[in-house]
Design an enzyme around this catalytic site. Structure first.
Site, PDB file in Angstrom:
ATOM      1  N   TYR A   1     -13.406 -10.292   0.986  1.00  0.00           N
ATOM      2  CA  TYR A   1     -12.094 -10.817   1.365  1.00  0.00           C
ATOM      3  C   TYR A   1     -11.384  -9.828   2.303  1.00  0.00           C
ATOM      4  O   TYR A   1     -10.882 -10.198   3.360  1.00  0.00           O
ATOM      5  CB  TYR A   1     -11.271 -11.054   0.100  1.00  0.00           C
ATOM      6  CG  TYR A   1      -9.841 -11.468   0.362  1.00  0.00           C
ATOM      7  CD1 TYR A   1      -9.512 -12.808   0.520  1.00  0.00           C
ATOM      8  CD2 TYR A   1      -8.827 -10.522   0.469  1.00  0.00           C
ATOM      9  CE1 TYR A   1      -8.215 -13.192   0.785  1.00  0.00           C
ATOM     10  CE2 TYR A   1      -7.525 -10.894   0.735  1.00  0.00           C
ATOM     11  CZ  TYR A   1      -7.222 -12.230   0.884  1.00  0.00           C
ATOM     12  OH  TYR A   1      -5.940 -12.597   1.144  1.00  0.00           O
TER      13      TYR A   1
ATOM     14  N   LYS B   1       0.323   3.948  -5.824  1.00  0.00           N
ATOM     15  CA  LYS B   1       0.610   2.551  -5.525  1.00  0.00           C
ATOM     16  C   LYS B   1       0.454   1.812  -6.845  1.00  0.00           C
ATOM     17  O   LYS B   1      -0.647   1.663  -7.368  1.00  0.00           O
ATOM     18  CB  LYS B   1      -0.356   2.002  -4.477  1.00  0.00           C
ATOM     19  CG  LYS B   1      -0.024   0.562  -4.102  1.00  0.00           C
ATOM     20  CD  LYS B   1      -0.802   0.127  -2.892  1.00  0.00           C
ATOM     21  CE  LYS B   1      -0.330  -1.218  -2.364  1.00  0.00           C
ATOM     22  NZ  LYS B   1      -0.313  -2.301  -3.346  1.00  0.00           N
TER      23      LYS B   1
ATOM     24  N   LYS C   1       4.192   8.122   2.785  1.00  0.00           N
ATOM     25  CA  LYS C   1       5.362   7.729   3.574  1.00  0.00           C
ATOM     26  C   LYS C   1       5.845   8.933   4.379  1.00  0.00           C
ATOM     27  O   LYS C   1       5.942  10.036   3.820  1.00  0.00           O
ATOM     28  CB  LYS C   1       6.505   7.303   2.638  1.00  0.00           C
ATOM     29  CG  LYS C   1       6.163   6.077   1.833  1.00  0.00           C
ATOM     30  CD  LYS C   1       7.188   5.753   0.771  1.00  0.00           C
ATOM     31  CE  LYS C   1       6.688   4.546  -0.007  1.00  0.00           C
ATOM     32  NZ  LYS C   1       7.459   4.248  -1.199  1.00  0.00           N
TER      33      LYS C   1
ATOM     34  N   LYS D   1      -6.285   2.654  -0.598  1.00  0.00           N
ATOM     35  CA  LYS D   1      -6.742   2.042  -1.842  1.00  0.00           C
ATOM     36  C   LYS D   1      -7.798   2.891  -2.559  1.00  0.00           C
ATOM     37  O   LYS D   1      -8.573   3.595  -1.917  1.00  0.00           O
ATOM     38  CB  LYS D   1      -7.326   0.653  -1.548  1.00  0.00           C
ATOM     39  CG  LYS D   1      -6.343  -0.336  -0.956  1.00  0.00           C
ATOM     40  CD  LYS D   1      -5.330  -0.839  -1.946  1.00  0.00           C
ATOM     41  CE  LYS D   1      -5.806  -2.014  -2.754  1.00  0.00           C
ATOM     42  NZ  LYS D   1      -5.912  -3.273  -2.056  1.00  0.00           N
TER      43      LYS D   1
ATOM     44  N   CYS E   1     -21.102 -33.146 -19.959  1.00  0.00           N
ATOM     45  CA  CYS E   1     -21.147 -34.602 -20.134  1.00  0.00           C
ATOM     46  C   CYS E   1     -22.497 -35.188 -19.738  1.00  0.00           C
ATOM     47  O   CYS E   1     -22.751 -36.365 -19.964  1.00  0.00           O
ATOM     48  CB  CYS E   1     -20.020 -35.277 -19.354  1.00  0.00           C
ATOM     49  SG  CYS E   1     -20.264 -35.211 -17.568  1.00  0.00           S
TER      50      CYS E   1
HETATM   51  S1  IVH Z   1       6.473   0.996  -0.353  1.00  0.00           S
HETATM   52  C1  IVH Z   1       8.573  -0.641   3.206  1.00  0.00           C
HETATM   53  N1  IVH Z   1       5.514   2.244  -2.420  1.00  0.00           N
HETATM   54  O1  IVH Z   1       2.900  -2.597  -2.753  1.00  0.00           O
HETATM   55  C2  IVH Z   1       7.855  -0.060   2.055  1.00  0.00           C
HETATM   56  N2  IVH Z   1       5.151  -0.089  -2.276  1.00  0.00           N
HETATM   57  O2  IVH Z   1       1.572  -3.644  -0.430  1.00  0.00           O
HETATM   58  C3  IVH Z   1       6.975  -1.024   1.399  1.00  0.00           C
HETATM   59  N3  IVH Z   1       3.908  -0.999  -4.166  1.00  0.00           N
HETATM   60  O3  IVH Z   1       5.529  -4.694  -1.734  1.00  0.00           O
HETATM   61  C4  IVH Z   1       6.564  -0.688   0.053  1.00  0.00           C
HETATM   62  N4  IVH Z   1       3.643   0.859  -5.254  1.00  0.00           N
HETATM   63  O4  IVH Z   1       5.186  -4.234  -4.231  1.00  0.00           O
HETATM   64  C5  IVH Z   1       5.642   1.072  -1.811  1.00  0.00           C
HETATM   65  N5  IVH Z   1       4.712   3.485  -4.201  1.00  0.00           N
HETATM   66  C6  IVH Z   1       4.859   2.319  -3.591  1.00  0.00           C
HETATM   67  C7  IVH Z   1       4.339   1.139  -4.132  1.00  0.00           C
HETATM   68  C8  IVH Z   1       4.500  -0.041  -3.435  1.00  0.00           C
HETATM   69  C9  IVH Z   1       3.399  -0.433  -5.259  1.00  0.00           C
HETATM   70  C10 IVH Z   1       3.770  -2.430  -3.842  1.00  0.00           C
HETATM   71  C11 IVH Z   1       5.065  -3.087  -3.451  1.00  0.00           C
HETATM   72  C12 IVH Z   1       4.874  -3.499  -2.029  1.00  0.00           C
HETATM   73  C13 IVH Z   1       3.398  -3.623  -1.945  1.00  0.00           C
HETATM   74  C14 IVH Z   1       2.938  -3.456  -0.524  1.00  0.00           C
END
Ligand code: IVH
Length: 699
Positions: free
Chosen positions: A52, A130, A307, A331, A428
């Protein structure tokens, strides 16, 4: 026997032929959307997670090379599920670019440095897990929580404030020293269920014969959408902060690190694993370290997020349509283990699809004992030639049910034979029908299908009826109280018979009746999904509801009209038509009429609700056709939505304004047939410039 389906990424690789690319992009959009539907519960997944991801990546590449052919509804632009009657986020909730290899992370770091004109510099990143949960957006004004929304489609979310207040770490009022609150702040983060709590809840659920959770994330999603949140605190969800949206009246933080500190002072939980590090290589080290330790932490993570720390640099980097350029997710590899496949059993789904399931020698995987794994479909099984007694590698990507990803062919015994796909339905006995990679039992009266359709109808994402879990449904089928799906709605009249059954008392009967009463007033998209039509998952249900507005209009739609809906291809259109033409469907609707089921037509509520009726274009629905010259479709859509309008992808009577660009074709003809008001791009621009006040009233 069964043809192998799926994508061939080499089809247009290195090919300059635009037409081939356009065709391929169409196919990818349709395939990915269908896989999304299947993934979100409409049936058995057809491809593995990594297949996917490859398709999404291929589509992203093609979209970057051929922006002129990007489909407005492309899954790469869609952040999440669409929301009906949702409320607007003050600032859109974006997604993250998801990277899987070290090289991609290095490329990300390079892009950031180049974007900031610092090709040789080193960037400070904030790194955090994440979380694998459900995101929420909390709006505080004057220090008080005024509403909490799901992410929804990134622009609007569902209002779930009461449920969110039951989550540990979400307070009705901001805390903090000196109670210095911003005038307004959108606090965003992930609602999660710890692994230990998930295991407890799953056991409780099994004991109570409720539909099992697929994974912790689904459990959270269900809890957050509960109609009655009383007692939800006991569910034990937690909230972890990961970002802010709108912020007014207190903007002193200059870095994400400072922001996190301040947010923690306001009373929220910030990840204990939050770290600042310098340079792209540090992202890789952090990823590897956390991946090694992932089982030590009591919550699911599916990777890490990096970030750019400096908020001014974040602003300079900006965003794409769906994700910020200053952040990425890296990931983790899915968890895998080897075991022996003892047998292959065949299940019958609600659409009659026969699904092969591997019975495994029990094996531990990420703290869960795994005994079954999905083998997708018979096409997949034949392509990979997986056999009984094989040593197989299984992968669990967060879901309770893992999949078989590899076979150790060398370890196979001499007498081993390929698995023979069944010629008849194992339940069936009727002959099976082959369609692509799938085998179907076509007997609409097959008890196994009826059972699955009832379970689907009652499931949380469909009509959400309590007490329609496996054990109870089996009991009711056995007792003859359920013979067809529609019998569900007659259960309130079978009080005596029900109370005579084991495990049924006044209280449980009343709960069932209350659930059925609620289910008698469904919204159109949910109702369509609940019907369990083949190839029609939540997204297609929502698109069909958008395009046709009411059940009656949809039932009367011709194949051509169905095909005009964006995202509906011949397969889906035929499946919908076939479903509505079946005599059994007519009986089903008659029974629902008798039971007093009323499906709400899709009113123009989204636009009105979003705008609180106050915005100039509230109540109007725009549909675009043809190419625009002065702005992109997305920009046009964003502008009219900002003025309170809604937009529709398909042409229907609900549309109030059709914007016809260059080369407008079939959709424009349809608009003319329906007698809709059509405006030019110039008129649209004037309308936008006049703040939505010019252009007359379309009503
Ligand atoms: S930052 C603009 N930080 O992952 C910033 N997202 O794939 C966007 N998520 O919608 C998100 N852990 O639901 C951020 N440490 C993390 C995160 C995180 C999980 C989720 C969140 C986001 C999605 C994006």
């Amino acid at each position: 026997m069964v043809e192998s389906r799926g994508a061939d990424p080499s089809k247009v690789r290195g090919e300059a032929d635009e037409n081939a690319a356009r065709e391929r992009m169409r196919t990818l959009v349709a395939d990915i959307r269908r896989y999304d539907e299947l993934y979100h519960g409409a049936g058995a997944p057809e491809v593995s997670d990594s297949e996917y991801d490859d398709l999404v990546r291929e589509l992203c590449d093609l979209e970057a090379r051929f922006p002129q052919w990007v489909d407005r509804g492309s899954p790469t632009r869609r952040v999440g599920a669409p929301v009906h009657g949702g409320l607007a986020h003050l600032v859109p909730m974006l997604s993250l670019d998801s990277l899987t290899s070290n090289d991609e992370v290095r490329d990300f770091d390079e892009r950031v440095r180049k974007g900031l004109d610092l090709p040789d510099g080193e960037i400070d990143y904030m790194l955090e897990p994440k979380y694998d949960g459900v995101s929420a957006n909390l709006l505080y004004e004057g220090g008080r929580l005024v509403r909490g929304l799901t992410r929804g489609d990134g622009k609007t979310g569902e209002e779930i404030t009461r449920n969110l207040l039951c989550v540990h770490g979400i307070q009705p009022e901001l805390g903090g020293p000196g109670r210095l609150w911003p005038e307004r702040i959108e606090v965003r983060g992930e609602v999660i269920l710890s692994r230990s709590r998930f295991v407890e809840l799953r056991a409780e659920r099994e004991a109570a014969d409720e539909v099992p959770f697929r994974n912790a994330r689904n459990a959270v999603a269900g809890a957050l959408k509960r109609n009655e949140p009383d007692g939800l605190e006991a569910f034990g969800m937690d909230f972890f902060f990961w970002g802010i949206g709108d912020l007014r009246g207190f903007e002193s933080a200059t870095t994400y690190g400072e922001l996190c500190q301040w947010i923690a002072d306001l009373g929220f939980t910030v990840s204990p694993q939050l770290t600042r590090a310098r340079g792209g290589a540090a992202i890789l080290d952090y990823h590897d370290d956390l991946e090694r330790r992932r089982d030590e932490l009591d919550y699911e993570m599916d990777g890490i997020v990096a970030k750019v720390d400096d908020l001014a640099l974040q602003r300079r980097l900006g965003r794409t349509a769906r994700a910020p350029r200053w952040a990425c997710a890296h990931k983790f590899a899915p968890r895998r283990a080897w075991t022996k496949m003892l047998d292959i059993t065949v299940g019958v789904g609600r659409t009659g699809a026969l699904t092969p399931v591997a019975v495994l020698e029990p094996v531990e995987l990420a703290g869960v004992t795994v005994q079954r794994a999905t083998l997708h479909n018979f096409g997949w099984l034949e392509d990979r030639d997986v056999r009984v007694d094989d040593r197989v590698e299984i992968e669990r990507a967060g879901d309770v049910i893992p999949e078989v990803v590899r076979v150790d062919v060398d370890a196979r015994s001499a007498g081993s034979q390929p698995f023979q796909a069944p010629q008849a339905c194992p339940r069936c006995g009727e002959p099976v029908h082959e369609e692509g990679a799938f085998l179907y039992c076509t007997n609409i009266d097959c008890e196994a299908q009826i059972r699955q359709r009832i379970l689907h109808l009652g499931s949380r994402r469909a009509l959400d009826i309590d007490r329609l879990g496996e054990k109870y449904v089996d009991q009711l089928l056995e007792a003859g109280l359920l013979k067809r799906v529609e019998d569900v709605f007659a259960l309130p009249e079978r009080r005596e018979a029900l109370l005579n059954l084991e495990r049924w008392g006044e209280q449980s009967f009343n709960n069932l009746v209350a659930g059925i009463d609620r289910a008698k007033r469904p919204q159109l998209p949910r109702f369509l999904f609940a019907l369990g039509i083949r190839h029609v998952g939540e997204q297609v249900s929502s698109d069909l509801a958008d395009a046709f507005g009411s059940l009656d209009t949809l039932r009367a739609a011709t194949l051509e009209q169905l095909l005009e809906v964006d995202g509906v291809g011949p397969k889906v259109a035929e499946s919908v038509r076939d479903f509505f033409e079946l005599p059994a469907t007519a009986h089903f609707f008659e029974a629902l009429d008798r039971a007093g089921v009323v499906v709400s037509a899709l009113e123009k509520v989204e636009a009105d609700d979003n705008a609180g009726g106050a915005l100039p274009l509230a109540g109007r629905i725009f549909c675009f056709t043809g190419g625009l010259e002065t702005l992109t479709r997305d920009q046009a859509r964003e502008r009219v939505e900002a003025l309170g309008a809604a937009t529709a992808s398909g042409m229907s009577r609900r549309v109030t304004d059709v914007v016809a660009g260059t080369g407008a074709g079939a959709k424009l003809e349809k608009a003319a047939k329906l007698g809709l008001r059509v405006i030019t791009e110039e008129e649209l621009t004037q309308l936008i410039e006049a703040g939505g006040k010019a252009g007359g009233d379309a009503e």
